[in-house]
Structure formats: C-alpha cells, structure tokens
Design a protein around this motif. Structure first.
Motif, mmCIF file in Angstrom:
data_model
loop_
_atom_site.group_PDB
_atom_site.id
_atom_site.type_symbol
_atom_site.label_atom_id
_atom_site.label_comp_id
_atom_site.label_asym_id
_atom_site.label_seq_id
_atom_site.Cartn_x
_atom_site.Cartn_y
_atom_site.Cartn_z
ATOM 1 N N LYS A 54 47.061 5.336 -93.519
ATOM 2 C CA LYS A 54 46.185 5.747 -92.418
ATOM 3 C C LYS A 54 46.273 7.253 -92.279
ATOM 4 N N VAL A 55 45.137 7.927 -92.277
ATOM 5 C CA VAL A 55 45.101 9.380 -92.093
ATOM 6 C C VAL A 55 44.817 9.670 -90.629
ATOM 7 N N LYS A 56 45.587 10.585 -90.054
ATOM 8 C CA LYS A 56 45.496 10.834 -88.615
ATOM 9 C C LYS A 56 44.952 12.240 -88.350
ATOM 10 N N ASN A 57 45.696 13.069 -87.640
ATOM 11 C CA ASN A 57 45.188 14.364 -87.200
ATOM 12 C C ASN A 57 45.451 15.463 -88.222
ATOM 13 N N SER A 58 44.607 16.486 -88.169
ATOM 14 C CA SER A 58 44.814 17.692 -88.975
ATOM 15 C C SER A 58 45.077 18.876 -88.060
ATOM 16 N N TYR A 59 45.702 19.919 -88.631
ATOM 17 C CA TYR A 59 46.067 21.104 -87.865
ATOM 18 C C TYR A 59 45.917 22.347 -88.743
ATOM 19 N N TYR A 60 45.579 23.461 -88.099
ATOM 20 C CA TYR A 60 45.589 24.746 -88.780
ATOM 21 C C TYR A 60 46.140 25.784 -87.803
ATOM 22 N N PHE A 61 47.159 26.552 -88.258
ATOM 23 C CA PHE A 61 47.782 27.557 -87.397
ATOM 24 C C PHE A 61 48.577 28.509 -88.273
ATOM 25 N N SER A 62 49.091 29.567 -87.667
ATOM 26 C CA SER A 62 50.002 30.488 -88.336
ATOM 27 C C SER A 62 51.389 30.356 -87.712
ATOM 28 N N ALA A 63 52.421 30.580 -88.528
ATOM 29 C CA ALA A 63 53.797 30.452 -88.054
ATOM 30 C C ALA A 63 54.638 31.585 -88.615
#
Length: 261
Positions: free
Chosen positions: A240-249
């Motif tokens: 099951k594929v859920k949420n995606s995210y994009y950010f800098s760290a």
C-alpha cells in the motif's frame, strides 16, 4: 608517523577518504510512506530489534556536506551526492525506532562515512526532479499540484520508480524517520576458521544534532519496486502506498550510541 581519521593513513593525514567528525549536511528530500508485508519486514530485523508494524518509508535525497574545518561545499565533487534510503519500523526494548536494511549512494566518501555509522551503504544511482521557482513546464514548482519524480538504479538495473504530487503543507515528517535510526554496524573477519565471527557486530543509534527542517510539502505518490537477480529489495515492495513528502533538512553528525542487545 602516518595519521588520519580513516584509511588511507598518510604522513600529512589529508588523503583519508573521510575526515574526522563533525560532519555537516544539508539536503533536499523526497520521501514516500508505504506498507510492506509484515513477515518480510520481520525477517530483515537483526537480533535486538522486534517487529513493530508494516509501516515503511523510502527517501531520495540530494545532499551537500562539509567537515568542521573544510570547505568541501566549495568543491562540489567532494561535497555533493545522492542517496536512496529504505527504512522499516521496529521496536527496541519497547521503544519505536526505525531500521535501515538498504541504502545506496553514489560517492565513495559517503559510502565510507555510512559504514562507520552502521548504514549498510552500497553504490547506486539516484535521480530526483529538482523544483525551481520559475515559470516553466520543466520547473516542477513546490505548489499545489506540483509533480516530482525519483528513481534508483543499481548495477545497470532500475530498482525503484517513484512519482509524487504535492498538495499542501504539513508539520508532520515521514514515518519512520532517519534522523535517529538504529543501524547494524558489522565488519567481517577474514582469518581462516573465523569467517563466522565478525570483528564488529553491534546495534548502534545515530545521534544527530542541530536538526533544521524547511516547510514540508505533503501529497500523493506512486511507488514501484522491481526485481533484481540478487538484491532483495523487492521483498520489501509496497503493498500500500501512502503519503509523499518534499522538504529540505540540515543536521550535524559526530556521535552515536552503542546499544545493548
């Protein structure tokens, strides 16, 4: 006298692959949460970790690095690299943690730093769409409906293909997270008769500090794993594929904890 933090040790001590910590990192992160078969996750966990849930995450990251007294970021070939990290959920003495069964990088210095920390790094090719805040069909802007992609290839074969569409900002990071993952630090023995007695075999936990996170974009995802003749990544393929995210760290690493099993 020869010196240095890592091999090769030399008279001046400047030829070692990895200079002494602290190591400072900043990077752009594309991450996807997904679920995998519980029995497969449990099979990957080393002694000392217990199965927690079928929650996993895959991270595609473009990193830039420098040492405490170096200016590697001004010599990009010594500073920049891309990697793909696979994390599964686990419990350590009743505490939820993350564990990394697979990670691929494209630089020898990143690979060596990772092995020192217990990350099971291998060489691979990661590519990630770069967003630009400009009016172009090629820009993949970080705004509602913005689309980005990522791929992982190893030894000439594509292992992972990912697509995300960001929809909104969030305060939540992907789960499981990599900042304080538990790793298995392992170094084998070559002496005849002791091949099954590694010189080092221990659980360690990363102790990162000075963690900073940019605004986080969240959205939907498509994620596919592909079979490989001997790399067992497809055993952790998404059910099951859920949420995606994009950010800098950004974070700094100069310590870890040796854990009791």
């Amino acid at each position: 006298m020869i010196k240095g933090y890592s091999l090769p040790l030399t008279p001046k001590g400047t030829s070692n692959i990895v200079p002494a910590p602290p190591w400072h990192y900043v990077g752009n992160v594309l991450a996807i949460e997904y679920e995998a078969y519980a029995e497969n996750i449990a099979a990957f966990l080393p002694e000392g970790l217990e199965f927690s849930s079928n929650q996993c995450a895959i991270y595609f990251i473009e990193w830039q690095y420098c040492s405490e007294f170096g200016e590697e970021h001004l010599d990009p070939v010594n500073s920049q690299y891309k990697e793909t990290i696979v994390l599964v959920s686990a419990n350590y003495k009743g505490t939820p943690v993350s564990y990394c069964p697979f990670i691929w990088v494209d630089q020898d210095l990143s690979l060596m730093r990772g092995l020192i920390q217990g990350w099971p790094k291998q060489l691979g090719e990661t590519y990630i769409t770069r967003p630009y805040n400009l009016p172009s069909k090629a820009a993949s802007n970080l705004e509602k409906g913005g689309k980005l992609g990522a791929t992982l290839s190893v030894k000439g074969r594509r292992l992972v293909d990912a697509r995300i569409t960001v929809n909104k900002k969030t305060e939540t990071l992907p789960n499981p997270t990599f900042a304080q993952a538990i790793n298995l630090r392992h170094f084998p023995e070559l002496v005849l008769g002791r091949h099954n007695q590694p010189l080092i075999h221990e659980l360690v936990q990363l102790k990162s500090r000075d963690l900073h996170i940019s605004p986080i974009w969240k959205g939907d995802a498509i994620l596919n794993f592909f079979d490989h003749p001997f790399i067992e990544l497809s055993d952790l393929k998404p059910t099951k594929v859920k949420n995606s995210y994009y950010f800098s760290a950004a974070l700094t690493v100069d310590d870890l904890s040796q854990l009791e099993v």
